[in-house]
Design a protein around this motif. Structure first.
Motif, PDB file in Angstrom:
ATOM      1  N   UNK A  15       0.830  -1.150   0.140  1.00 57.05           N
ATOM      2  CA  UNK A  15       0.145   0.206   0.018  1.00 57.05           C
ATOM      3  C   UNK A  15       0.726   1.338   0.007  1.00 57.05           C
ATOM      4  N   UNK A  16       2.075   1.204   0.322  1.00 55.38           N
ATOM      5  CA  UNK A  16       2.797   2.332   0.595  1.00 55.38           C
ATOM      6  C   UNK A  16       3.900   2.448  -0.524  1.00 55.38           C
ATOM      7  N   UNK A  17       3.877   3.839  -1.354  1.00 59.10           N
ATOM      8  CA  UNK A  17       4.617   3.842  -2.355  1.00 59.10           C
ATOM      9  C   UNK A  17       5.889   5.039  -2.164  1.00 59.10           C
ATOM     10  N   UNK A  18       5.799   5.448  -0.849  1.00 53.85           N
ATOM     11  CA  UNK A  18       6.970   6.601  -0.502  1.00 53.85           C
ATOM     12  C   UNK A  18       7.683   6.143   0.611  1.00 53.85           C
ATOM     13  N   UNK A  19       8.897   6.944   0.799  1.00 55.44           N
ATOM     14  CA  UNK A  19       9.637   6.101   1.833  1.00 55.44           C
ATOM     15  C   UNK A  19       8.751   6.604   3.217  1.00 55.44           C
ATOM     16  N   UNK A  20       8.310   7.841   3.191  1.00 55.28           N
ATOM     17  CA  UNK A  20       7.857   8.332   4.426  1.00 55.28           C
ATOM     18  C   UNK A  20       6.542   7.526   5.008  1.00 55.28           C
ATOM     19  N   UNK A  21       5.653   6.934   4.011  1.00 56.52           N
ATOM     20  CA  UNK A  21       4.652   6.098   4.367  1.00 56.52           C
ATOM     21  C   UNK A  21       4.908   4.838   4.676  1.00 56.52           C
ATOM     22  N   UNK A  22       5.873   4.109   4.205  1.00 53.69           N
ATOM     23  CA  UNK A  22       6.555   2.981   4.633  1.00 53.69           C
ATOM     24  C   UNK A  22       7.166   3.010   6.030  1.00 53.69           C
ATOM     25  N   UNK A  23       8.077   3.914   6.172  1.00 53.96           N
ATOM     26  CA  UNK A  23       8.741   4.020   7.417  1.00 53.96           C
ATOM     27  C   UNK A  23       7.795   4.279   8.551  1.00 53.96           C
ATOM     28  N   UNK A 149      14.258  -3.453   4.548  1.00 52.43           N
ATOM     29  CA  UNK A 149      12.986  -2.898   3.672  1.00 52.43           C
ATOM     30  C   UNK A 149      13.159  -1.462   3.432  1.00 52.43           C
ATOM     31  N   UNK A 150      13.674  -0.806   4.702  1.00 54.68           N
ATOM     32  CA  UNK A 150      14.004   0.700   4.230  1.00 54.68           C
ATOM     33  C   UNK A 150      14.886   0.922   3.282  1.00 54.68           C
ATOM     34  N   UNK A 157      13.376   4.477  -4.716  1.00 52.26           N
ATOM     35  CA  UNK A 157      13.218   6.152  -4.900  1.00 52.26           C
ATOM     36  C   UNK A 157      14.089   6.564  -5.754  1.00 52.26           C
ATOM     37  N   UNK A 158      15.541   6.124  -5.277  1.00 56.33           N
ATOM     38  CA  UNK A 158      16.708   6.962  -5.878  1.00 56.33           C
ATOM     39  C   UNK A 158      16.886   6.201  -7.319  1.00 56.33           C
TER      40      UNK A 158
END
Length: 335
Positions: A15-23, A149-150, A157-158
């Motif tokens: 469900x999470x596509x951004x680093x912030x959302x996943x973290x 995972x992070x 993203x990079x």
């Protein structure tokens, strides 16, 4: 690792596509697994000067503020990394000289490095508490898994950013004339329909000018192709400096240029504007061109400028009309 935790991790990854959302989801799970008051992700500057708290979760008394930046050399994370000590429930006894630990009231601390595929240190994934907490083997495994995972998300993203930059550069290149740096034929033909649509909505005429550099072949024959290329670049610079910010400009052929923009709303005013448009461009491109090795006294281009109603005339029709007007101007100039 419990089935419930595995299910939550799988859900977060889907469900999470951004680093912030996943973290943020992983920090919440890490808090439950470790029973710590604060969980957080840090970023270490590549030069090793500073450590920044990127994202944190504080559920009880302890507060690890997001945005906090501290010298990397004075952090518990660096000490733990240097000493190979990922966990302690006696921070005061082991690192009693740490001012940051005292200020934050850290008693129990655990961290693991977040390393990218090339082995470089991105930052650390940490958990801390003001009380003594035992760390189970399962909790340590979860911590390391989350760090992996992070790291994977960061690398994704990079890579996406590099792909976007490469795509932007490719797009820019495909729409830019290699010699003059002006928009090319493709760019002009992509922008004209947008100009016509806006002008039609505003009930304005469109001014289109087609300029052909008379005697350019002679410049090439007499002074050489290098001088000819330099002359074209100088023409491009004059056009860039002289056209208005909202006008379309481009090199559409070897010695052919197009300039287009919105005109007045009244027919008679639009015809006057087209004549003034032609005069402005002719004045801009006529005169002495001081190149690196010589000065060329240039008599100016042939220019066809027309004012068209975007409700009745398409961009292609307008270009043909401007081209025809240019050839009429060329005949007149030759006579």
């Amino acid at each position: 690792m419990s089935d419930n935790l595995i299910e939550r991790i799988s859900s977060a990854l889907e469900s999470e596509y951004t680093l912030e959302g996943l973290v943020r989801q992983l920090l919440e799970m890490l808090e439950l697994v470790t029973n710590m008051e604060s969980t957080y992700l840090t970023r270490v500057e590549p030069d090793g000067s500073q450590q920044h708290i990127l994202f944190s979760r504080n559920s009880r008394h302890m507060q690890i503020p997001e945005g906090l930046s501290v010298p990397w050399g004075d952090t518990l994370c660096k000490r733990a990394l240097d000493e190979g000590r990922r966990y302690t429930c006696d921070v005061a006894g082991i690192w009693g000289d740490s001012e940051a630990a005292k200020a934050l009231g850290i008693t129990t601390y655990v961290s693991t490095p977040v390393r990218l595929a090339d082995g470089s240190l991105y930052g650390t994934l940490c958990a801390a508490s003001s009380e003594q907490r035992e760390l189970s083997e399962r909790s340590e495994q979860v911590l390391q898994l989350f760090a992996q995972l992070i790291a994977q998300q960061i690398q994704n993203e990079q890579l996406m950013k590099k792909l976007q930059q490469a795509n932007a550069a490719l797009t820019t290149s495909s729409y830019t004339d290699d010699l003059t740096g002006l928009p090319n034929r493709r760019a002009v033909f992509d922008q004209l329909p947008q100009l016509f649509t806006r002008a039609k909505l505003d009930a304005r005429y469109v001014l289109v000018a087609f300029a052909d550099l008379d005697d350019f072949k002679q410049i090439n024959d007499v002074y050489g192709h290098d001088a000819g290329d330099e002359f074209l670049c100088a023409v491009g610079e004059r056009l860039k400096a002289g056209v208005r910010y909202d006008e379309i400009l481009g090199r559409v052929g070897g010695d052919e240029f197009i300039v287009a923009g919105a005109g007045p709303t009244d027919y008679a005013d639009a015809q006057d504007a087209a004549r003034a448009f032609k005069t402005r461009l002719a004045s801009l491109l006529t005169g002495d061109y001081k190149l690196h090795s010589l000065t060329i006294k240039y008599g100016g281009p042939s220019i066809g400028a027309v004012a068209v109603n975007p409700g009745d005339v398409s961009p292609d029709m307008a270009l043909r009309a401007a081209d025809e007007a240019m050839y009429q101007d060329k005949k007149t100039r030759r006579r």
